[in-house]
Design a protein around this motif. Sequence first.
Motif, PDB file in Angstrom:
ATOM      1  N   ALA A 298      36.774  36.930  35.057  1.00 10.56           N
ATOM      2  CA  ALA A 298      36.252  38.283  34.855  1.00 10.56           C
ATOM      3  C   ALA A 298      34.726  38.299  34.961  1.00 10.56           C
ATOM      4  CB  ALA A 298      36.692  38.813  33.493  1.00 10.56           C
ATOM      5  N   ALA A 299      34.094  37.199  34.559  1.00 10.70           N
ATOM      6  CA  ALA A 299      32.638  37.078  34.651  1.00 10.70           C
ATOM      7  C   ALA A 299      32.185  36.613  36.033  1.00 10.70           C
ATOM      8  CB  ALA A 299      32.122  36.116  33.582  1.00 10.70           C
ATOM      9  N   GLY A 300      33.120  36.454  36.959  1.00 11.18           N
ATOM     10  CA  GLY A 300      32.779  36.074  38.314  1.00 11.18           C
ATOM     11  C   GLY A 300      32.414  34.622  38.501  1.00 11.18           C
ATOM     12  N   ARG A 301      32.816  33.763  37.554  1.00 10.07           N
ATOM     13  CA  ARG A 301      32.453  32.359  37.637  1.00 10.07           C
ATOM     14  C   ARG A 301      33.515  31.552  38.375  1.00 10.07           C
ATOM     15  NH1 ARG A 301      28.810  33.174  38.639  1.00 10.07           N
ATOM     16  NH2 ARG A 301      28.129  31.018  38.523  1.00 10.07           N
ATOM     17  N   PRO A 302      33.098  30.517  39.115  1.00 14.87           N
ATOM     18  CA  PRO A 302      34.083  29.608  39.709  1.00 14.87           C
ATOM     19  C   PRO A 302      34.753  28.796  38.608  1.00 14.87           C
ATOM     20  CG  PRO A 302      31.864  28.777  40.072  1.00 14.87           C
ATOM     21  CD  PRO A 302      31.711  30.137  39.445  1.00 14.87           C
ATOM     22  N   VAL A 303      36.050  28.611  38.740  1.00 18.60           N
ATOM     23  CA  VAL A 303      36.838  27.957  37.691  1.00 18.60           C
ATOM     24  C   VAL A 303      37.600  26.783  38.293  1.00 18.60           C
ATOM     25  CG1 VAL A 303      38.730  28.248  36.037  1.00 18.60           C
ATOM     26  CG2 VAL A 303      37.063  30.090  36.362  1.00 18.60           C
ATOM     27  N   VAL A 304      37.541  25.640  37.606  1.00 21.55           N
ATOM     28  CA  VAL A 304      38.298  24.447  37.984  1.00 21.55           C
ATOM     29  C   VAL A 304      39.285  24.149  36.862  1.00 21.55           C
ATOM     30  CG1 VAL A 304      38.186  21.977  38.486  1.00 21.55           C
ATOM     31  CG2 VAL A 304      36.410  23.523  39.368  1.00 21.55           C
ATOM     32  N   VAL A 305      40.572  23.998  37.205  1.00 23.69           N
ATOM     33  CA  VAL A 305      41.608  23.810  36.198  1.00 23.69           C
ATOM     34  C   VAL A 305      42.443  22.579  36.532  1.00 23.69           C
ATOM     35  CG1 VAL A 305      41.728  26.321  35.907  1.00 23.69           C
ATOM     36  CG2 VAL A 305      43.444  25.170  37.307  1.00 23.69           C
ATOM     37  N   ARG A 306      43.205  22.148  35.539  1.00 21.78           N
ATOM     38  CA  ARG A 306      44.154  21.057  35.726  1.00 21.78           C
ATOM     39  C   ARG A 306      45.302  21.538  36.621  1.00 21.78           C
ATOM     40  NH1 ARG A 306      43.877  15.706  33.685  1.00 21.78           N
ATOM     41  NH2 ARG A 306      43.045  16.623  31.765  1.00 21.78           N
ATOM     42  N   ALA A 316      47.209  31.351  40.697  1.00 22.70           N
ATOM     43  CA  ALA A 316      47.420  31.299  42.145  1.00 22.70           C
ATOM     44  C   ALA A 316      46.215  30.655  42.832  1.00 22.70           C
ATOM     45  CB  ALA A 316      47.723  32.691  42.688  1.00 22.70           C
ATOM     46  N   ASP A 317      45.606  31.349  43.810  1.00 19.20           N
ATOM     47  CA  ASP A 317      44.529  30.753  44.597  1.00 19.20           C
ATOM     48  C   ASP A 317      43.135  31.167  44.131  1.00 19.20           C
ATOM     49  OD1 ASP A 317      46.377  29.463  46.263  1.00 19.20           O
ATOM     50  OD2 ASP A 317      46.533  31.204  47.587  1.00 19.20           O
ATOM     51  N   THR A 318      43.023  31.702  42.923  1.00 20.62           N
ATOM     52  CA  THR A 318      41.716  32.175  42.454  1.00 20.62           C
ATOM     53  C   THR A 318      40.888  31.073  41.819  1.00 20.62           C
ATOM     54  OG1 THR A 318      42.557  32.819  40.273  1.00 20.62           O
ATOM     55  CG2 THR A 318      42.667  34.473  42.041  1.00 20.62           C
ATOM     56  N   VAL A 319      41.466  29.893  41.596  1.00 21.54           N
ATOM     57  CA  VAL A 319      40.765  28.767  40.974  1.00 21.54           C
ATOM     58  C   VAL A 319      40.988  27.526  41.822  1.00 21.54           C
ATOM     59  CG1 VAL A 319      41.069  29.763  38.660  1.00 21.54           C
ATOM     60  CG2 VAL A 319      42.735  28.103  39.524  1.00 21.54           C
ATOM     61  N   THR A 320      40.271  26.444  41.481  1.00 24.57           N
ATOM     62  CA  THR A 320      40.454  25.152  42.138  1.00 24.57           C
ATOM     63  C   THR A 320      41.207  24.224  41.193  1.00 24.57           C
ATOM     64  OG1 THR A 320      38.366  25.439  43.322  1.00 24.57           O
ATOM     65  CG2 THR A 320      39.291  23.228  43.262  1.00 24.57           C
ATOM     66  N   ASP A 339      31.653  30.887  46.504  1.00 25.46           N
ATOM     67  CA  ASP A 339      32.745  31.345  47.370  1.00 25.46           C
ATOM     68  C   ASP A 339      33.008  32.797  47.006  1.00 25.46           C
ATOM     69  OD1 ASP A 339      35.191  31.992  48.546  1.00 25.46           O
ATOM     70  OD2 ASP A 339      35.991  29.962  48.343  1.00 25.46           O
ATOM     71  N   CYS A 340      32.374  33.715  47.720  1.00 19.66           N
ATOM     72  CA  CYS A 340      32.430  35.132  47.351  1.00 19.66           C
ATOM     73  C   CYS A 340      33.847  35.680  47.413  1.00 19.66           C
ATOM     74  CB  CYS A 340      31.506  35.945  48.257  1.00 19.66           C
ATOM     75  SG  CYS A 340      29.761  35.524  48.067  1.00 19.66           S
ATOM     76  N   GLY A 341      34.623  35.211  48.393  1.00 18.00           N
ATOM     77  CA  GLY A 341      35.991  35.695  48.515  1.00 18.00           C
ATOM     78  C   GLY A 341      36.845  35.309  47.328  1.00 18.00           C
ATOM     79  N   ARG A 342      36.719  34.054  46.911  1.00 17.41           N
ATOM     80  CA  ARG A 342      37.489  33.597  45.752  1.00 17.41           C
ATOM     81  C   ARG A 342      37.027  34.295  44.481  1.00 17.41           C
ATOM     82  NH1 ARG A 342      38.798  27.370  45.099  1.00 17.41           N
ATOM     83  NH2 ARG A 342      40.568  28.032  46.369  1.00 17.41           N
ATOM     84  N   ALA A 343      35.700  34.485  44.339  1.00 20.22           N
ATOM     85  CA  ALA A 343      35.182  35.170  43.151  1.00 20.22           C
ATOM     86  C   ALA A 343      35.722  36.596  43.072  1.00 20.22           C
ATOM     87  CB  ALA A 343      33.655  35.175  43.167  1.00 20.22           C
ATOM     88  N   GLU A 344      35.761  37.281  44.201  1.00 16.01           N
ATOM     89  CA  GLU A 344      36.275  38.655  44.207  1.00 16.01           C
ATOM     90  C   GLU A 344      37.758  38.685  43.869  1.00 16.01           C
ATOM     91  OE1 GLU A 344      35.982  42.573  44.106  1.00 16.01           O
ATOM     92  OE2 GLU A 344      34.299  41.197  44.427  1.00 16.01           O
ATOM     93  N   ALA A 345      38.512  37.716  44.392  1.00 21.30           N
ATOM     94  CA  ALA A 345      39.943  37.633  44.073  1.00 21.30           C
ATOM     95  C   ALA A 345      40.149  37.356  42.586  1.00 21.30           C
ATOM     96  CB  ALA A 345      40.602  36.549  44.918  1.00 21.30           C
ATOM     97  N   GLY A 346      39.282  36.514  42.015  1.00 20.07           N
ATOM     98  CA  GLY A 346      39.380  36.220  40.593  1.00 20.07           C
ATOM     99  C   GLY A 346      39.108  37.450  39.747  1.00 20.07           C
TER     100      GLY A 346
END
Length: 387
Positions: A298-306, A316-320, A339-346
């Motif tokens: 929601a804050a537009g940050r890139p997110v890396v998860v397990r 889905a594809d909004t995180v790495t 990655d502006c596209g991924r941030a917008e999807a998130g």
Amino acid sequence: MTQVNSPTPRVALLTYSTKPRGGVVHTLDLAEAMAALGVDVTVWSLARGGDAGFFRDVDPAVTLRLVPFADRDGESITERIVRSIDTLREAFEPDAYDIVHAQDCISANAVGTCIRTIHHLDQFTTPVLVECHAKAVVTPYARICVSRAVAQEVEEGWGLSPTVIPNGVAYQRFADAASDDPGAVEARRRWSDRLGDYVLAVGGIEPRKGSIDLLDAYALLRKRHPELTLVFAGGETLFDYRDYRAEFDRRRAELDVEPIVLGNVPDDDLPSLVAACRVFAFPSVKEGFGLAAMEALAAGRPVVVRELPILREVFADTVTYASTVPELADALEAALTPDCGRAEAGRALASSLTWEDAARRHLEFYARHPMPRDAPTAEDGPVVGSR
């Protein structure tokens, strides 16, 4: 207990703590959304350690019933949980409500027949806690899970079929913290001045959060990006993770890294802390939904998860995704490049999950699952931990 005979029942939501844990955040946000729809809702909780209220202000439309629960020196985790159940059971007033909805193992055992939200399943080895955990799944007359993956675990383990109602997200709160509003910019600047460029993890240092794996990954990442700081926020928990924290500190010294451990951050400051990070790390080994990571989106940050099925389902594809420590380090590094596209999807995903929708779906669930007539109370059957 009376049956539900109107679309606005008297609802009791029960949680085990006033501290900022995921299930407690869920309980308060859900209660406020229900109250906004005109529901008479009361939140019950143990007030641990002399707490006079929850970790944040709660909408006055929600009634709060806090049960004092003093700390005791030398008490084991099992003894503390059993005392928690007994204390909440003695104070709770079931006849005042049409719907009794427990949010955790402690409250479900305290009130007996109820609706239960199973946020995630734990694994215990102590017999009393194994019994507590199982009863909190089996005894409720209806069940909700916040993801299909957890519902499938319940079905595979007990042959039960919970209804899935995803969490909501306080989207605007975190989106505003990432905006160009001068106040938001200044709030982020204060964190950056204090912490530098940082990777953030929210949830404290504990086994379920994969904290040592993140520490190891950061040590690899720092060799390529020495300007980055690792920051841990949050961490209030019922359990005793001293051994894990000792291992974390041993590993930290061995790696010669110095993460910043903030502990609990005031609720009003959390959105700007999240919005100011370079990358949000979420290497949990066990989750039910991943609300903190959704707030980072929601804050537009890139997110890396397990790499977990539950997180694949939710994000889905909004995180790495990453499975190993080297993969986690590589994913964190890659996330430093916008990655502006991924941030917008998130952002789109986070904004689609509203607490109003979650509240409406809960009310529909309540209407389909009224409290059984002459429902037994917790005292009608064996009581976990009774002497």
